[in-house]
Motif scaffolding. Structure first.
Motif, PDB file in Angstrom:
ATOM      1  N   GLY A   1      -6.813  -7.643 -34.293  1.00 17.80           N
ATOM      2  CA  GLY A   1      -6.036  -6.912 -33.306  1.00 17.80           C
ATOM      3  C   GLY A   1      -4.986  -7.771 -32.649  1.00 17.80           C
ATOM      4  O   GLY A   1      -4.112  -8.350 -33.301  1.00 17.80           O
ATOM      5  N   GLY A   2      -5.091  -7.922 -31.316  1.00 23.00           N
ATOM      6  CA  GLY A   2      -4.008  -8.487 -30.516  1.00 23.00           C
ATOM      7  C   GLY A   2      -3.559  -9.877 -30.877  1.00 23.00           C
ATOM      8  O   GLY A   2      -2.400 -10.236 -30.664  1.00 23.00           O
ATOM      9  N   PHE A   3      -4.432 -10.732 -31.444  1.00 22.33           N
ATOM     10  CA  PHE A   3      -4.047 -12.104 -31.756  1.00 22.33           C
ATOM     11  C   PHE A   3      -3.696 -12.285 -33.233  1.00 22.33           C
ATOM     12  O   PHE A   3      -3.555 -13.409 -33.697  1.00 22.33           O
ATOM     13  N   ALA A   4      -3.556 -11.185 -33.969  1.00 18.74           N
ATOM     14  CA  ALA A   4      -3.294 -11.287 -35.410  1.00 18.74           C
ATOM     15  C   ALA A   4      -1.980 -11.996 -35.699  1.00 18.74           C
ATOM     16  O   ALA A   4      -1.784 -12.529 -36.799  1.00 18.74           O
ATOM     17  N   ASN A   5      -1.062 -12.019 -34.757  1.00 18.58           N
ATOM     18  CA  ASN A   5       0.244 -12.644 -34.990  1.00 18.58           C
ATOM     19  C   ASN A   5       0.191 -14.166 -34.906  1.00 18.58           C
ATOM     20  O   ASN A   5       1.203 -14.828 -35.130  1.00 18.58           O
TER      21      ASN A   5
ATOM     22  N   ASN B   1      -0.986 -26.689 -36.449  1.00 17.95           N
ATOM     23  CA  ASN B   1       0.357 -26.302 -36.036  1.00 17.95           C
ATOM     24  C   ASN B   1       0.369 -24.775 -36.038  1.00 17.95           C
ATOM     25  O   ASN B   1      -0.259 -24.141 -36.883  1.00 17.95           O
ATOM     26  N   THR B   2       1.064 -24.196 -35.065  1.00 15.98           N
ATOM     27  CA  THR B   2       0.925 -22.758 -34.807  1.00 15.98           C
ATOM     28  C   THR B   2       2.268 -22.064 -34.884  1.00 15.98           C
ATOM     29  O   THR B   2       3.271 -22.578 -34.388  1.00 15.98           O
ATOM     30  N   VAL B   3       2.279 -20.892 -35.507  1.00 11.83           N
ATOM     31  CA  VAL B   3       3.450 -20.032 -35.445  1.00 11.83           C
ATOM     32  C   VAL B   3       2.999 -18.680 -34.907  1.00 11.83           C
ATOM     33  O   VAL B   3       1.931 -18.175 -35.260  1.00 11.83           O
ATOM     34  N   ASN B   4       3.787 -18.139 -34.000  1.00 13.08           N
ATOM     35  CA  ASN B   4       3.564 -16.792 -33.477  1.00 13.08           C
ATOM     36  C   ASN B   4       4.574 -15.866 -34.146  1.00 13.08           C
ATOM     37  O   ASN B   4       5.789 -16.005 -33.941  1.00 13.08           O
ATOM     38  N   LEU B   5       4.072 -14.977 -34.956  1.00 17.83           N
ATOM     39  CA  LEU B   5       4.971 -14.085 -35.672  1.00 17.83           C
ATOM     40  C   LEU B   5       5.771 -13.239 -34.696  1.00 17.83           C
ATOM     41  O   LEU B   5       5.229 -12.750 -33.687  1.00 17.83           O
ATOM     42  N   PRO B   6       7.059 -13.045 -34.950  1.00 18.97           N
ATOM     43  CA  PRO B   6       7.884 -12.237 -34.042  1.00 18.97           C
ATOM     44  C   PRO B   6       7.354 -10.808 -33.941  1.00 18.97           C
ATOM     45  O   PRO B   6       6.762 -10.266 -34.888  1.00 18.97           O
ATOM     46  N   GLU B   7       7.584 -10.213 -32.784  1.00 15.58           N
ATOM     47  CA  GLU B   7       7.171  -8.824 -32.582  1.00 15.58           C
ATOM     48  C   GLU B   7       7.841  -7.936 -33.635  1.00 15.58           C
ATOM     49  O   GLU B   7       9.022  -8.079 -33.926  1.00 15.58           O
ATOM     50  N   GLY B   8       7.072  -7.039 -34.186  1.00 15.07           N
ATOM     51  CA  GLY B   8       7.586  -6.144 -35.213  1.00 15.07           C
ATOM     52  C   GLY B   8       7.326  -6.616 -36.628  1.00 15.07           C
ATOM     53  O   GLY B   8       7.560  -5.874 -37.587  1.00 15.07           O
TER      54      GLY B   8
END
Length: 639
Positions: free
Chosen positions: A234-238, A284-291
């Motif tokens: 859910g919410g942290f999948a990005n 190392n972390t990447v947060n996928l952009p919204e959408g």
């Protein structure tokens, strides 16, 4: 590395620039830089051969300039020499070679107008050979045929291909032969000596190719799922995380991680996102952009690491299904704890039975509940490699699974307070998404047990006996859970009437605190009662007749003798005496303390009315207690 000239000659300006500095261009004192890296490769042997003494080897030594080519001695005898140098390449295993350069420096020359020097790779040797037992030449690597800047030139040879091949073949040693070309080798005009101090050096340009750790790939706070069934996130999948490593110290804080992600059935839709400044051995972390993620879609992803020169291979593939929809809120009902809207109170001493329902919404997998606010399901960067850690929501306290998707669950709870109490409940889906909260309010009766002191006012150093009594309406009590001074909980079995006793010795000068709750046969756990005792920091006073009554009523009487026992201030272990007076302003009388630090006196009042007994404790060195005890009571007119 820097080469002093093109493959077949020296450029004058560059040779001149290097002439004063020698091989200082290889200095290890230069600041550390990112990949690729330069290294002075350790030598195994350096030396030369002599055709005039064909069975003798001549290892390099201090202050002997190494002969190269042909020279004629004072007796007219001709000597032809070749130089051999072997280097240890074992430290370059698993590293990528970008260059290799051999350096020499001339000391003298037979004729500065003539220079011809070749470098060959030979079969490796670990000791300087002789002329007769020279190693087999394998390949000519480089040469110089130009005479400029003779005879002090710094000369470099490109041996990159040879070093790359040796490392690729996992050969620990590589040997080079430096010689005058065959057509000139017998001509003394081409002979020369090489500077013994500079010797023969090999500088290797290399890079340790970074690696991505397939055991440490994380998605949404959970480890990588490499196969079906895919994780529902859910919410942290990005949040995508990967661990890269690099063996080169200078690169350990400058890694770039690339994350590729695509719909599982559309590999051609692959997108790549990168994050710089990764640390070797940490995520190392990447947060996928919204959408980027679409609700209900399954995705594949993988990662690789770069040190800005080389990339690791791509990691294994990980999969998940994105669920961005919150489940619907549950309904809450109770079989025995009516809603406060009815004005009815819940029964005393009975556990509460609640039923939660998902109302047929198959996205509802279970429920969270609490007598207090639920807060949020927090993921934390608490992993040993810095990764986000999200727990399975059904592993958290106060969670229960529904009996079927969209179904219900029944729980039995004990209220933690009395009066209006709020139970907060929300639905959970398989991806960890939670619904809006449903609040159920009910009226709960007081249930904390009563704590009574059985043996008078607690005194420091003495036993304290407490009686534990069930609250009104709470029946069938079988035991009490008691926690003294934040220690470990203890249990005491209850008598038939539901009461129990708990005793302890008052050893803390600052006092004691206690928490207690009852447990009944029907599973009911009461609210928690608290009790505490504070000790006056001065001496204690206790009387058999002239007690301090709760309502201040007179005691004893004129002519009625009473005893008074003085006890040490809390924490005192060396009380020698007490000084006291029954009349304010009167000189204090001293009485010695016994071995137990106590003293007892008798006193008979001659008049009625209020009396204040003043008492101070005294140590052996004469020190008085900082605090006294002003013990007040009223003497009755008649006994």
């Amino acid at each position: 590395m820097i080469r002093t000239g093109p493959r077949r000659g020296l450029t004058g300006a560059l040779a001149l620039a290097l002439g004063a500095a020698g091989l200082a261009v290889v200095s290890t004192a230069t600041p550390a830089v990112a990949a690729p890296h330069y290294d002075s490769t350790p030598s195994v042997q350096i030396g030369w051969t002599d055709s005039a003494t064909p069975k003798t080897a001549y290892p390099w030594n201090d202050e002997t300039h190494m002969p190269l080519g042909t020279r004629v001695d004072d007796e007219g005898k001709s000597h032809t020499s070749r130089i051999y140098a072997t280097f240890d390449l074992s430290s370059y295993e698993d590293r990528k070679i970008y260059g290799g350069t051999v350096f020499i420096q001339e000391y003298s020359a037979g004729d500065c107008a003539k220079r011809a020097i070749e470098i060959w790779r030979t079969e490796p040797v670990s000791e300087t050979p002789t002329w007769n037992r020279a190693p087999k030449p394998l390949a000519k690597l480089d040469e110089i045929l130009t005479p400029e800047w003779c005879p002090k030139a710094n000369i470099s040879f490109d041996v990159t291909a040879a070093v790359q091949d040796a490392v690729a073949q996992q050969q620990r040693l590589i040997t080079f032969e430096i010689r005058v070309p065959e057509q000139y080798e017998s001509d003394p005009a081409y002979g020369r000596r090489l500077n013994w101090y500079r010797s023969v050096g090999l500088t290797t340009k290399y890079n340790s190719v970074p690696k991505v750790d397939n055991k440490h790939l994380y998605n949404g706070g959970f480890p990588c799922t490499p196969a079906q069934p895919y994780s529902r996130l859910g919410g942290f999948a990005n949040v995508l995380q990967a661990v890269g490593t690099d063996a080169d110290p200078n690169d350990e804080r400058g890694l770039t991680t690339e994350f590729a992600i695509w719909p599982a059935d559309e590999p051609e839709a692959r997108k790549v996102f990168s994050k710089e400044y990764g640390i070797s051995g940490r995520v190392n972390t990447v947060n996928l952009p919204e959408g980027t993620l679409v609700d209900g879609e399954s995705y594949a992803w993988q990662a690789r690491v770069s040190d800005r020169v080389d990339f690791s291979s791509w990691s294994k593939k990980c999969y998940f299904t994105y669920d961005g929809t919150r489940p619907t809120a549950p309904t809450v009902t109770s079989a025995n704890y009516p809603s406060s809207n009815t004005g009815q109170w819940a029964p005393a001493g009975a556990p509460a039975v609640f039923t939660f329902s998902g109302n047929g919404n198959t996205d509802v997998a279970g429920f969270q509940y609490s007598w207090n606010d639920l807060g949020v399901n927090v993921c934390e960067a608490s992993g040993d490699l810095g990764q986000w850690v999200c727990r399975d929501p059904f592993s958290l306290p106060n969670t229960v699974r529904a009996d079927a998707p969209g179904g219900s669950a029944t729980v039995t709870l004990n209220p933690v307070g009395s009066g209006p109490q709020r139970l907060t409940v929300r639905s959970i889906d398989l991806a960890g998404n939670v619904s809006a909260a449903t609040v159920y309010e009910t009226l709960v009766r007081w249930s904390a047990p009563e704590v009574r002191v059985e043996n008078g006012e607690p005194q420091w150093g003495q036993e304290v006996v407490l009686k534990l009594v069930p609250a009104n309406g709470v029946t069938g009590v079988r035991e009490y859970e008691v926690t003294l001074d934040n220690g470990e909980p203890q249990t005491r079995p209850a008598d038939e009437d539901g009461t129990a006793r708990f005793s302890f010795t008052a050893t803390n000068p600052n006092g004691h605190s206690l928490k207690v709750r009852s447990r009944s046969e029907n599973g009911f756990v009461s609210q928690e009662a608290t009790w505490s005792a504070y000790f006056w920091p001065g001496p204690g006073v206790k009387s058999d007749v002239y007690v301090q009554t709760p309502d201040g009523s007179p005691v004893g009487g004129v002519g009625v003798q009473g005893s008074f026992t003085f006890s040490p201030p809390p924490g005192w272990t060396d009380t020698a005496a007490y000084r006291y007076s029954f009349i304010d302003g009167e000189e204090l009388t001293e009485v010695a303390a016994g071995a137990d630090g106590r003293a007892t006196i008798t006193w008979t009042p001659t008049t009625s009315g209020w009396v204040t007994l003043t008492v101070f404790a005294v140590k052996p060195d004469g020190t008085w207690s900082e605090y006294g005890n002003w013990y007040s009571f009223e003497v009755a007119a008649t006994s």
